[in-house]
Design a protein around this motif. Structure first.
Motif, PDB file in Angstrom:
ATOM      1  N   SER A  79       0.840  -1.211   0.000  1.00 31.54           N
ATOM      2  CA  SER A  79       0.000   0.000   0.000  1.00 31.54           C
ATOM      3  C   SER A  79       0.867   1.250   0.000  1.00 31.54           C
ATOM      4  O   SER A  79       0.561   2.234  -0.677  1.00 31.54           O
ATOM      5  N   LEU A  80       1.933   1.197   0.764  1.00 32.29           N
ATOM      6  CA  LEU A  80       2.852   2.325   0.850  1.00 32.29           C
ATOM      7  C   LEU A  80       3.528   2.562  -0.508  1.00 32.29           C
ATOM      8  O   LEU A  80       3.655   3.696  -0.973  1.00 32.29           O
ATOM      9  N   GLN A  81       3.914   1.466  -1.151  1.00 32.25           N
ATOM     10  CA  GLN A  81       4.550   1.595  -2.463  1.00 32.25           C
ATOM     11  C   GLN A  81       3.562   2.123  -3.505  1.00 32.25           C
ATOM     12  O   GLN A  81       3.925   2.936  -4.348  1.00 32.25           O
ATOM     13  N   ASN A  82       2.305   1.672  -3.424  1.00 31.16           N
ATOM     14  CA  ASN A  82       1.289   2.181  -4.356  1.00 31.16           C
ATOM     15  C   ASN A  82       1.122   3.689  -4.192  1.00 31.16           C
ATOM     16  O   ASN A  82       0.959   4.411  -5.177  1.00 31.16           O
ATOM     17  N   PHE A  83       1.150   4.143  -2.952  1.00 31.29           N
ATOM     18  CA  PHE A  83       1.003   5.569  -2.689  1.00 31.29           C
ATOM     19  C   PHE A  83       2.203   6.339  -3.263  1.00 31.29           C
ATOM     20  O   PHE A  83       2.047   7.399  -3.867  1.00 31.29           O
ATOM     21  N   TYR A  84       3.382   5.777  -3.108  1.00 33.83           N
ATOM     22  CA  TYR A  84       4.593   6.414  -3.650  1.00 33.83           C
ATOM     23  C   TYR A  84       4.502   6.536  -5.176  1.00 33.83           C
ATOM     24  O   TYR A  84       4.732   7.605  -5.745  1.00 33.83           O
ATOM     25  N   VAL A  85       4.135   5.434  -5.831  1.00 36.83           N
ATOM     26  CA  VAL A  85       4.052   5.426  -7.307  1.00 36.83           C
ATOM     27  C   VAL A  85       2.982   6.405  -7.782  1.00 36.83           C
ATOM     28  O   VAL A  85       3.198   7.164  -8.735  1.00 36.83           O
ATOM     29  N   HIS A  86       1.851   6.412  -7.088  1.00 34.43           N
ATOM     30  CA  HIS A  86       0.779   7.345  -7.454  1.00 34.43           C
ATOM     31  C   HIS A  86       1.306   8.788  -7.417  1.00 34.43           C
ATOM     32  O   HIS A  86       1.067   9.570  -8.334  1.00 34.43           O
TER      33      HIS A  86
END
Ligand SMILES: [Fe+2]
Ligand SMILES: [Fe+2]
Length: 135
Positions: free
Chosen positions: A46-53
């Motif tokens: 989830s944290l990585q998804n937020f970073y990529v977004h």
């Protein structure tokens, strides 16, 4: 678990920015959910998804700023770069200590404050400028 209210996010003059900001809220809420009851792996992704977004969203804003020669481009981009570097550091720290309380505090405090403040200031002015140039 308290979720972030998508309707509390200020709107700006450019649609794609508003859509991206709503998506950021969805991703933050998924992250909060994972922090409350998910596995460590779910929190990490989830944290990585937020970073990529954010990386993609910031790039879209920067592309538009360049297109219209937005004078304070460097200042706005500088903020984006600073936040991306910070999130990257937080991901590394999370992967080392898996400290849920610290991560929760970072999201509910630092990230939310920054997000609201950034939209209310730099994004609002930028969107206004872009919409006037495009008109
Ligand atoms: Fe934005
Ligand atoms: Fe921005």
């Amino acid at each position: 678990m308290t979720q972030i209210d998508a309707e509390a996010i200020p709107t700006v003059a450019i649609d794609f920015m508003n859509e991206d900001h709503q998506e950021a809220v969805e991703l933050l809420n998924l992250l909060l959910e994972a922090l409350a009851e998910g596995t460590e792996g779910e929190v990490t992704s989830s944290l990585q998804n937020f970073y990529v977004h954010n990386r993609e969203h910031f790039a879209r804003e920067e592309e538009q700023m360049l297109r219209v020669n937005f004078p304070p481009y460097g200042c706005h981009k500088g903020e984006h770069d600073r936040v991306l570097a910070e999130i990257k550091q937080v991901i590394e720290r999370w992967e080392t200590d898996t400290d849920r309380a610290a991560l929760l505090q970072y999201i509910n405090g630092t990230v939310l404050d920054w997000f609201m403040n950034h939209i209310n200031t730099m994004d609002t002015v930028t969107a206004m400028f872009i919409s006037q140039q495009s008109a």
